[in-house]
Design a protein around this motif. Structure first.
Motif, mmCIF file in Angstrom:
data_model
loop_
_atom_site.group_PDB
_atom_site.id
_atom_site.type_symbol
_atom_site.label_atom_id
_atom_site.label_comp_id
_atom_site.label_asym_id
_atom_site.label_seq_id
_atom_site.Cartn_x
_atom_site.Cartn_y
_atom_site.Cartn_z
ATOM 1 N N TRP A 18 0.854 -1.192 0.000
ATOM 2 C CA TRP A 18 0.000 0.000 0.000
ATOM 3 C C TRP A 18 0.882 1.231 0.000
ATOM 4 O O TRP A 18 1.799 1.337 0.814
ATOM 5 N N GLU A 83 -8.534 3.240 -3.150
ATOM 6 C CA GLU A 83 -8.373 1.871 -3.654
ATOM 7 C C GLU A 83 -7.163 1.743 -4.576
ATOM 8 O O GLU A 83 -6.514 0.692 -4.631
ATOM 9 N N ASN A 84 -6.842 2.828 -5.292
ATOM 10 C CA ASN A 84 -5.707 2.784 -6.215
ATOM 11 C C ASN A 84 -4.363 2.938 -5.508
ATOM 12 O O ASN A 84 -3.313 2.889 -6.152
ATOM 13 N N LEU A 86 -3.640 0.719 -3.269
ATOM 14 C CA LEU A 86 -3.328 -0.692 -3.062
ATOM 15 C C LEU A 86 -2.568 -1.206 -4.271
ATOM 16 O O LEU A 86 -3.092 -1.215 -5.387
ATOM 17 N N GLY A 88 -0.650 -4.479 -4.521
ATOM 18 C CA GLY A 88 -0.960 -5.890 -4.718
ATOM 19 C C GLY A 88 -0.441 -6.684 -3.550
ATOM 20 O O GLY A 88 0.078 -6.135 -2.578
ATOM 21 N N ILE A 121 -12.544 -3.132 1.460
ATOM 22 C CA ILE A 121 -12.014 -3.101 0.086
ATOM 23 C C ILE A 121 -10.880 -4.109 -0.045
ATOM 24 O O ILE A 121 -10.813 -4.868 -1.017
ATOM 25 N N ALA A 122 -9.996 -4.119 0.948
ATOM 26 C CA ALA A 122 -8.891 -5.083 0.935
ATOM 27 C C ALA A 122 -9.416 -6.508 1.071
ATOM 28 O O ALA A 122 -8.929 -7.425 0.391
ATOM 29 N N GLN A 123 -10.396 -6.710 1.921
ATOM 30 C CA GLN A 123 -10.957 -8.048 2.109
ATOM 31 C C GLN A 123 -11.532 -8.602 0.812
ATOM 32 O O GLN A 123 -11.409 -9.794 0.522
ATOM 33 N N ALA A 124 -12.156 -7.734 0.044
ATOM 34 C CA ALA A 124 -12.751 -8.171 -1.224
ATOM 35 C C ALA A 124 -11.687 -8.480 -2.266
ATOM 36 O O ALA A 124 -11.896 -9.336 -3.139
ATOM 37 N N ARG A 125 -10.548 -7.807 -2.175
ATOM 38 C CA ARG A 125 -9.512 -7.973 -3.185
ATOM 39 C C ARG A 125 -8.564 -9.134 -2.894
ATOM 40 O O ARG A 125 -8.121 -9.827 -3.816
ATOM 41 N N PHE A 126 -8.233 -9.349 -1.623
ATOM 42 C CA PHE A 126 -7.185 -10.316 -1.278
ATOM 43 C C PHE A 126 -7.781 -11.536 -0.587
ATOM 44 O O PHE A 126 -8.139 -11.482 0.595
ATOM 45 N N GLU A 127 -7.833 -12.625 -1.305
ATOM 46 C CA GLU A 127 -8.437 -13.852 -0.787
ATOM 47 C C GLU A 127 -7.736 -14.357 0.468
ATOM 48 O O GLU A 127 -8.367 -14.914 1.377
#
Length: 205
Positions: A18, A83-84, A86, A88, A121-127
């Motif tokens: 981040w 969000e941008n 983040l 990866g 937002i992070a929870q939705a992106r990072f499994e």
């Protein structure tokens, strides 16, 4: 040395890349000096950390706009375009996380400084955030690292004995605070170095 049975991970800077520069270098047309000045004087890390402790993003934004009205547009982008920021996953660390969990030898939890408003937002992106036994999010508790109460909360809520736990964080200040409670600390820099550091606790990846 007590037998380690718990690994506590920080998230930002350890498992997730981040960086607000991802947004503001574009805002300032690639000018690193202007970007750095803005993040050092306007939307500072101290200001952002206040939101990690539960302060509302909308109110924080208005507070900052009042202080720096000439930067209103840029200030509103901080959380408006959050969000941008983040990048990866830090892939070497995700591999280590998976191996620790798969070994079934450790309780693996996370203790993160993160706004409760942006963490979903992070929870939705990072499994891999679903892999943890539990995650303590500072913004949900209205406190943050390095304040001692958040470590005490994690120890009590997750039934952790400090002498049996290792805390991995990229911020040395947070590690030092954990150590005052008897929690072992590892200052994270790279996944390869972390493997070596874990070996000192007889943990082989």
């Amino acid at each position: 040395m007590s037998k380690i049975d718990t690994i506590i991970f920080d998230l930002g800077g350890v498992l997730i890349d981040w960086n607000p520069e991802y947004v503001f270098l574009d805002v300032f047309n690639g000018d690193q000096e202007k970007t750095r000045w803005f993040l050092d004087h306007v939307c500072t890390s101290d200001w952002n950390e206040n939101q990690d402790a539960g302060y509302p993003l909308a109110q924080a934004t208005e507070d900052r706009v009042k202080l720096f009205p000439e930067y209103e547009k840029e200030i509103r982008k901080f959380y408006g375009d959050w969000e941008n920021m983040l990048g990866g996953a830090i892939h070497g660390m995700v591999i280590i996380l998976r191996k620790l969990i798969d070994s079934k030898q450790y309780k693996v939890v996370a203790l993160t400084n993160w706004s409760a408003e942006t963490f979903p937002i992070a929870q939705a992106r990072f499994e891999f955030l679903q892999w943890f036994e539990a995650i303590l999010v500072s913004g949900e508790e209205n406190t943050r690292k390095p304040f001692i109460d958040i470590y005490e909360l994690a120890l009590n809520r997750f039934n952790i004995k400090p002498e049996n736990a290792i805390f991995i964080d990229d911020n040395l200040r947070n590690i030092e605070a954990a150590k005052t409670l008897g929690i072992h600390g590892i200052h994270f820099t790279t996944s390869e170095k972390l493997k070596i550091q874990l070996e000192t606790f007889n943990i082989k990846i």
